[in-house]
Design an enzyme around this catalytic site. Structure first.
Site, PDB file in Angstrom:
ATOM      1  N   SER A  23       0.833  -1.213   0.000  1.00  0.00           N
ATOM      2  CA  SER A  23       0.000   0.000   0.000  1.00  0.00           C
ATOM      3  C   SER A  23       0.861   1.253   0.000  1.00  0.00           C
ATOM      4  O   SER A  23       0.598   2.215  -0.737  1.00  0.00           O
ATOM      5  CB  SER A  23      -0.880   0.032   1.256  1.00  0.00           C
ATOM      6  OG  SER A  23      -1.852  -0.975   1.195  1.00  0.00           O
ATOM      7  N   GLY A  95      -6.049  -3.699  -7.826  1.00  0.00           N
ATOM      8  CA  GLY A  95      -7.187  -2.822  -7.528  1.00  0.00           C
ATOM      9  C   GLY A  95      -6.711  -1.494  -6.963  1.00  0.00           C
ATOM     10  O   GLY A  95      -7.240  -0.428  -7.310  1.00  0.00           O
ATOM     11  N   SER A 168     -13.311   1.715   2.616  1.00  0.00           N
ATOM     12  CA  SER A 168     -12.324   1.320   1.609  1.00  0.00           C
ATOM     13  C   SER A 168     -11.246   2.387   1.496  1.00  0.00           C
ATOM     14  O   SER A 168     -11.532   3.533   1.140  1.00  0.00           O
ATOM     15  CB  SER A 168     -13.012   1.116   0.260  1.00  0.00           C
ATOM     16  OG  SER A 168     -12.051   1.186  -0.776  1.00  0.00           O
ATOM     17  N   GLN A 170      -9.050   2.389  -0.728  1.00  0.00           N
ATOM     18  CA  GLN A 170      -8.867   2.698  -2.148  1.00  0.00           C
ATOM     19  C   GLN A 170      -9.823   3.808  -2.576  1.00  0.00           C
ATOM     20  O   GLN A 170      -9.435   4.739  -3.282  1.00  0.00           O
ATOM     21  CB  GLN A 170      -9.077   1.440  -2.984  1.00  0.00           C
ATOM     22  CG  GLN A 170      -8.014   0.386  -2.694  1.00  0.00           C
ATOM     23  CD  GLN A 170      -8.247  -0.914  -3.415  1.00  0.00           C
ATOM     24  OE1 GLN A 170      -9.228  -1.066  -4.158  1.00  0.00           O
ATOM     25  NE2 GLN A 170      -7.354  -1.866  -3.213  1.00  0.00           N
ATOM     26  N   ASP A 317      -7.104  -7.893   4.336  1.00  0.00           N
ATOM     27  CA  ASP A 317      -6.281  -8.746   3.464  1.00  0.00           C
ATOM     28  C   ASP A 317      -5.776  -9.995   4.181  1.00  0.00           C
ATOM     29  O   ASP A 317      -5.207 -10.884   3.554  1.00  0.00           O
ATOM     30  CB  ASP A 317      -5.090  -7.955   2.915  1.00  0.00           C
ATOM     31  CG  ASP A 317      -5.541  -6.873   1.947  1.00  0.00           C
ATOM     32  OD1 ASP A 317      -6.668  -6.963   1.417  1.00  0.00           O
ATOM     33  OD2 ASP A 317      -4.767  -5.920   1.725  1.00  0.00           O
ATOM     34  N   ARG A 390      -2.834 -14.127  -2.387  1.00  0.00           N
ATOM     35  CA  ARG A 390      -3.000 -14.414  -0.955  1.00  0.00           C
ATOM     36  C   ARG A 390      -3.608 -15.793  -0.703  1.00  0.00           C
ATOM     37  O   ARG A 390      -3.375 -16.389   0.335  1.00  0.00           O
ATOM     38  CB  ARG A 390      -3.813 -13.316  -0.276  1.00  0.00           C
ATOM     39  CG  ARG A 390      -3.105 -11.968  -0.304  1.00  0.00           C
ATOM     40  CD  ARG A 390      -3.588 -10.995   0.747  1.00  0.00           C
ATOM     41  NE  ARG A 390      -3.227  -9.635   0.357  1.00  0.00           N
ATOM     42  CZ  ARG A 390      -1.999  -9.107   0.490  1.00  0.00           C
ATOM     43  NH1 ARG A 390      -1.021  -9.809   1.010  1.00  0.00           N
ATOM     44  NH2 ARG A 390      -1.761  -7.867   0.087  1.00  0.00           N
TER      45      ARG A 390
HETATM   46  C1  S3P Z   1      -5.576  -1.189  -0.091  1.00  0.00           C
HETATM   47  C2  S3P Z   1      -6.807  -1.178   0.471  1.00  0.00           C
HETATM   48  C3  S3P Z   1      -7.590  -2.378   0.764  1.00  0.00           C
HETATM   49  C4  S3P Z   1      -6.799  -3.665   0.558  1.00  0.00           C
HETATM   50  C5  S3P Z   1      -5.888  -3.607  -0.593  1.00  0.00           C
HETATM   51  C6  S3P Z   1      -4.928  -2.445  -0.468  1.00  0.00           C
HETATM   52  C7  S3P Z   1      -4.883   0.085  -0.282  1.00  0.00           C
HETATM   53  O1  S3P Z   1      -8.705  -2.346  -0.069  1.00  0.00           O
HETATM   54  O2  S3P Z   1      -7.660  -4.774   0.430  1.00  0.00           O
HETATM   55  O3  S3P Z   1      -5.112  -4.803  -0.695  1.00  0.00           O
HETATM   56  O4  S3P Z   1      -3.657   0.085  -0.462  1.00  0.00           O
HETATM   57  O5  S3P Z   1      -5.556   1.129  -0.253  1.00  0.00           O
HETATM   58  P1  S3P Z   1     -10.012  -1.511   0.370  1.00  0.00           P
HETATM   59  O6  S3P Z   1      -9.653  -0.657   1.541  1.00  0.00           O
HETATM   60  O7  S3P Z   1     -10.394  -0.714  -0.810  1.00  0.00           O
HETATM   61  O8  S3P Z   1     -10.983  -2.585   0.771  1.00  0.00           O
END
Ligand code: S3P
Length: 431
Positions: A23, A95, A168, A170, A317, A390
């Site tokens: 991240s 993602g 989230s 993200q 995760d 994972r």
């Molecule tokens: C992440 C946020 C998480 C996580 C992903 C990394 C990030 O997703 O599952 O592996 O770096 O912002 P969400 O918070 O969107 O669920």
């Protein structure tokens, strides 16, 4: 397609050093690109996901030196320094890469297209498209812009106050990045707090970020300034495989060095402690605005627990590897409020249930989680990665304490987040 054969381990030991946080690595490259000046990044995760983010930044005219290693120098050109990419930006399996990039692109006065692999192209994008459109970005995509490829024509944006239906990071991060290009303050509220690396790193780059409860606010047109060297800690999500491995394989005693222990990420440690695990954090310190520690784990028999509510985003995760811990615990573990798992790299509720059943575990699927009855020992089996790093690593760890050999098929996916997993696992588990 290569396979990984896991033999039972007689105990994990030694000091383990792991790759950088995924991240933080995505964010480090993105923020350095729009900062003024050069940023040296150490401990960058040299995995496929984060390399794709760095390549996308290069495709928009930003020099990134050292790509393919863990030490990068990004020559940032300021908020308005990106240029129109001449081709589709391919974010591969990530993602995080796609959603954060969409937020950044929403603020650019040019046209861009984002795509990814067959798995990423199935994952929901409406969660970012809808609020970014409200801010004024012109976005289209497959299935009424619910799915990638997405096309984006960005520009000056209107700020919004967004009440996100999902916790989230993200979504939050995409909107905060877009918010830097808005005329006024953008705020994002979420139902419970997701990881806060964007907030911390924004501050490290000199931005003013306000936080009140689960609402984060950022003013537009603030300039990011390159900080000193940006040292990224090891990824707790990668460490989690070794924390669980040491907890379930008798006689284990390991120290995992220099791991990020941001409280918005440490749900996995909290759950394992509740299960009775023997985990201690030593040498706690701060690095690039993030808490870091060395983690010592010794084997101790676990017991089943309930995992739900605000713990879920803090362990999102790690639910697959926690399901492995639950499979070796005494009694029942119930996981609830985790429907988000169904839209990760795979549907992690059904893929974990299916793979654990192959090893003889009694698992029932719930719409938003699962129930797992623990056993003393699982049966070695042939497991599938399901296109999900994972799941592959979780089943490898499950194999360490099983009877007989476990085979994990198609392990190439592991490189998206954890290059060197097999080497590090072999060294810790068999030497
Ligand atoms: C992440 C946020 C998480 C996580 C992903 C990394 C990030 O997703 O599952 O592996 O770096 O912002 P969400 O918070 O969107 O669920």
């Amino acid at each position: 397609m290569s396979d990984l054969v896991i033999k039972p381990s007689r105990g994990l030991g030694g000091e383990i050093t792991l790759p950088g946080d995924k991240s933080i690595s995505h964010r480090a490259v993105l923020f350095s690109a729009i900062a003024e000046g050069d940023t040296a990044i150490n401990g960058f995760l040299n995995g496929e996901d984060t390399r794709n983010t760095a390549k996308a930044v290069q495709a928009m005219g930003i020099a990134v030196e050292g790509l393919g290693t863990e030490r990068l120098v990004v020559r940032g050109k300021g908020l308005d320094g990106l240029t129109e990419p001449s081709d589709v930006l391919d974010l591969g399996n990530s993602g995080t890469g796609m959603r954060l990039m969409a937020g950044l692109l929403a603020g650019q006065r040019f046209f861009s297209v984002l795509s990814g692999d067959q798995y990423l192209r199935k994952r929901p994008m409406a969660r970012i498209v809808e609020p970014l459109r409200r801010m004024g970005a012109i976005i289209d995509g497959r299935s009424q812009a619910k799915l990638a490829p997405l096309s984006i024509r960005g520009g000056a944006l209107k700020p919004i106050e967004y009440d996100s239906p999902v916790a989230s990071a993200q979504v939050k991060s995409a909107l905060l990045l877009a918010g830097l290009y808005a005329s006024g303050a953008t705020s994002v509220q979420e139902p419970s707090k997701s990881r806060d690396h964007t907030e911390r790193l924004f501050r490290f780059f000199g931005l003013d970020v306000k936080e009140e409860g689960t609402t984060v606010t950022v003013r537009g047109r603030q300039r990011l300034r390159s900080p000193g060297p940006l040292d990224i800690p090891a990824d707790l999500s990668s460490a989690a495989f070794f924390i669980v491995a040491a907890s379930i394989v008798p006689a284990s005693d390991v120290i995992i060095k220099n791991v990020g222990v941001n409280p918005t990420r440490t749900g996995v440690i909290d759950v394992l402690l509740q299960m009775g695990a023997d985990i201690t954090l030593d040498n706690q310190r701060e690095q690039a605005g993030e808490p870091v520690a060395d983690i010592r784990v010794r084997f101790r028999k676990l017991k089943g627990v309930r995992i739900n509510g605000s713990l879920i985003p803090r362990a999102i995760d790690e639910i697959p590897i926690l399901a492995v811990a639950a499979s070796y615990a005494s009694g029942k573990t119930v996981i609830k409020d985790a429907a988000e798992l169904r839209v990760k790299e795979s549907d992690r509720i059904s893929t974990m249930a299916a793979e654990l059943r192959k090893m003889g575990v009694n698992v029932s699927e719930l719409p938003d989680g699962m129930e797992i009855m623990g056993r003393d020992m699982l049966d070695g089996a042939v497991c599938e990665s399901n296109g999900d790093h994972r799941i592959a690593m979780s089943m490898a760890v499950a194999g360490l304490a099983a009877s007989g050999d476990t085979v994990i098929r198609d392990i190439g996916w592991i490189d998206t987040s954890f290059p060197g997993f097999e080497r590090i696992l072999r060294q810790a588990a068999y030497s």
